[in-house]
Every structure is written in C-alpha cells, then in structure tokens.
Design a protein around this motif. Structure first.
Motif, PDB file in Angstrom:
ATOM      1  N   SER A 111      -1.952  -1.506  27.110  1.00 18.47           N
ATOM      2  CA  SER A 111      -1.817  -1.780  25.676  1.00 18.47           C
ATOM      3  C   SER A 111      -3.203  -1.944  25.040  1.00 18.47           C
ATOM      4  CB  SER A 111      -0.948  -3.008  25.430  1.00 18.47           C
ATOM      5  OG  SER A 111      -1.573  -4.168  25.910  1.00 18.47           O
ATOM      6  N   ARG A 112      -4.143  -2.566  25.753  1.00 20.08           N
ATOM      7  CA  ARG A 112      -5.516  -2.692  25.237  1.00 20.08           C
ATOM      8  C   ARG A 112      -6.175  -1.325  25.118  1.00 20.08           C
ATOM      9  NH1 ARG A 112      -7.617  -7.978  28.580  1.00 20.08           N
ATOM     10  NH2 ARG A 112      -6.477  -9.503  27.343  1.00 20.08           N
ATOM     11  N   LYS A 113      -5.948  -0.488  26.091  1.00 20.21           N
ATOM     12  CA  LYS A 113      -6.527   0.859  26.032  1.00 20.21           C
ATOM     13  C   LYS A 113      -5.932   1.650  24.874  1.00 20.21           C
ATOM     14  CE  LYS A 113      -9.452   0.654  29.316  1.00 20.21           C
ATOM     15  NZ  LYS A 113     -10.870   0.651  28.988  1.00 20.21           N
ATOM     16  N   GLN A 114      -4.641   1.502  24.623  1.00 19.08           N
ATOM     17  CA  GLN A 114      -4.002   2.180  23.492  1.00 19.08           C
ATOM     18  C   GLN A 114      -4.572   1.666  22.173  1.00 19.08           C
ATOM     19  OE1 GLN A 114      -1.951   4.689  23.214  1.00 19.08           O
ATOM     20  NE2 GLN A 114      -1.600   5.012  25.371  1.00 19.08           N
ATOM     21  N   GLN A 115      -4.768   0.366  22.073  1.00 19.92           N
ATOM     22  CA  GLN A 115      -5.332  -0.230  20.864  1.00 19.92           C
ATOM     23  C   GLN A 115      -6.769   0.253  20.658  1.00 19.92           C
ATOM     24  OE1 GLN A 115      -5.321  -4.487  20.945  1.00 19.92           O
ATOM     25  NE2 GLN A 115      -6.016  -4.698  18.832  1.00 19.92           N
ATOM     26  N   GLU A 116      -7.545   0.278  21.742  1.00 18.61           N
ATOM     27  CA  GLU A 116      -8.927   0.763  21.663  1.00 18.61           C
ATOM     28  C   GLU A 116      -8.958   2.225  21.221  1.00 18.61           C
ATOM     29  OE1 GLU A 116     -12.752   1.381  24.646  1.00 18.61           O
ATOM     30  OE2 GLU A 116     -11.112   0.075  25.271  1.00 18.61           O
ATOM     31  N   LEU A 117      -8.056   3.034  21.755  1.00 20.73           N
ATOM     32  CA  LEU A 117      -7.973   4.443  21.372  1.00 20.73           C
ATOM     33  C   LEU A 117      -7.647   4.568  19.888  1.00 20.73           C
ATOM     34  CD1 LEU A 117      -7.841   7.464  22.165  1.00 20.73           C
ATOM     35  CD2 LEU A 117      -5.411   7.109  22.613  1.00 20.73           C
ATOM     36  N   HIS A 118      -6.691   3.782  19.417  1.00 20.84           N
ATOM     37  CA  HIS A 118      -6.312   3.813  17.995  1.00 20.84           C
ATOM     38  C   HIS A 118      -7.507   3.430  17.110  1.00 20.84           C
ATOM     39  CE1 HIS A 118      -3.810   3.586  14.456  1.00 20.84           C
ATOM     40  NE2 HIS A 118      -4.216   2.338  14.240  1.00 20.84           N
ATOM     41  N   GLU A 119      -8.240   2.380  17.509  1.00 21.95           N
ATOM     42  CA  GLU A 119      -9.408   1.946  16.742  1.00 21.95           C
ATOM     43  C   GLU A 119     -10.500   3.018  16.734  1.00 21.95           C
ATOM     44  OE1 GLU A 119     -10.511  -1.788  18.453  1.00 21.95           O
ATOM     45  OE2 GLU A 119      -8.770  -2.829  17.610  1.00 21.95           O
ATOM     46  N   LEU A 120     -10.722   3.661  17.877  1.00 25.28           N
ATOM     47  CA  LEU A 120     -11.737   4.716  17.952  1.00 25.28           C
ATOM     48  C   LEU A 120     -11.350   5.923  17.100  1.00 25.28           C
ATOM     49  CD1 LEU A 120     -12.731   4.581  21.723  1.00 25.28           C
ATOM     50  CD2 LEU A 120     -14.134   3.892  19.769  1.00 25.28           C
ATOM     51  N   GLU A 121     -10.070   6.278  17.107  1.00 24.44           N
ATOM     52  CA  GLU A 121      -9.615   7.392  16.267  1.00 24.44           C
ATOM     53  C   GLU A 121      -9.789   7.046  14.788  1.00 24.44           C
ATOM     54  OE1 GLU A 121      -5.610   7.925  17.631  1.00 24.44           O
ATOM     55  OE2 GLU A 121      -6.205   9.417  19.137  1.00 24.44           O
ATOM     56  N   ARG A 123     -11.998   4.910  13.533  1.00 24.77           N
ATOM     57  CA  ARG A 123     -13.450   4.911  13.289  1.00 24.77           C
ATOM     58  C   ARG A 123     -13.960   6.345  13.179  1.00 24.77           C
ATOM     59  NH1 ARG A 123     -17.781   3.076  11.002  1.00 24.77           N
ATOM     60  NH2 ARG A 123     -19.638   3.153  12.290  1.00 24.77           N
TER      61      ARG A 123
END
Length: 177
Positions: A111-121, A123
């Motif tokens: 879930s953290r990796k998914q959240q990080e991916l969403h934030e990077l997309e 950004r």
C-alpha cells in the motif's frame, strides 16, 4: 523395469533390462531380489547389505548360536503427552500469529508503494504542466523580442538577419526539448 534374459542386444531400448546368466533362477531368491533392487537403484548397497547379513549369520551359526531373525516393523505412534500437545498447540498458534503479521507487513508495504507511485505520477504531471507553462512563456517572450524594433536593430548590427536568427534560436530550443 523389465527383468529377463538378454542375449547381447545392446541398445537404448534395452538399457534398463537386467541381464541374467542362464542359471540365474537357481540362486537364492533373496540374493536375486537384492540384485534386482541394486539394478533399479543403480547402487551396490542392497547386495553389500545382503552379503554382510550372510556373513553375520554364518559367524553366529559357526559359534553355535541360533540364527538371527530381524523383522523391521514401524513403531506404533504413541499418543502425545499433555506437555507435548501444549507445546505443539503453542507452536501452531505462534506460527499463525507470525504468518498473520507477515501478511499484514506485506500489505502495508504494497500500500505504501502504491501511494508512493501515485504521488510520483502526480508530481510528474505537475512538472510536465510546469514545462508546458514555461515553454509557452518562452514562446511569448521570443515573439515579443522578435517584434521589438530595438532588438531588431541589435540583431541586424550583429548578425545582419534579425528575424532569421531569432527563429533559429526558437526552433533550436523547441527541438532540444
């Protein structure tokens, strides 16, 4: 595995055939079974075990002792004691808790990796928007420079062709991005 008499036919189809001499069936059946098992397992261990057993029996008989009879039976499983049952149940419970904890950690990690991916997309999209805005501003200021008579005079003095040099600068910047 085939067992039979082979009269010199060597080939891949007969590779697993046990080749016996013509008087093979006159031997001791236990020795025959050991030889057969030895061929099946591709090991001399069954024959060696039988030979050692025979030597021990012969030595016992020569000393006047009776023949040794060995029968292997699986030991009946005795019921577990209360302490063993408690220990087993404790291990099972500990294993369940550990497995649940592992699954939870894995779920949190993904879930953290998914959240990080969403934030990077997100950004990345912001940066693309910023690039587009800056390029639009650059084009606006380049057109202002090209329409300015003072800049035209300066470019004419330096290069002799004011509009062409600004167009080249503009096209070079567009191609580099």
């Amino acid at each position: 595995m085939q067992v039979g008499i082979n009269c010199g036919m060597l080939g891949k189809e007969n590779e697993n055939v046990l080749r016996l001499p013509s008087d093979a069936f006159n031997y001791d059946p236990d020795l025959f079974n050991c030889a057969k098992k030895s061929v099946e397992t591709k090991s001399l261990l069954p024959i060696l075990k039988d030979e050692i057993k025979s030597k021990i029996q012969a030595k016992r008989l020569s000393q006047g002792l009776e023949e040794l009879k060995v029968e292997f039976e699986s030991k009946p499983q005795s019921p577990l004691t209360e302490e063993e049952l408690e220990k087993q149940n404790h291990r099972k419970l500990h294993n369940r808790v550990s497995a649940k904890k592992c699954r939870y950690k894995k779920k949190i990690f993904y879930s953290r990796k998914q959240q990080e991916l969403h934030e990077l997309e997100k950004r990345n999209q912001q940066l693309k928007n910023t690039i587009n805005r800056i390029e639009t501003e650059k084009d606006y200021y380049m057109s202002k420079l090209a329409s300015s008579p003072e800049i035209m005079n300066i470019c004419t003095e330096l290069y002799g062709e004011p509009l062409d040099i600004l167009c080249e600068i503009k096209s070079d910047n567009v191609l580099n991005h």
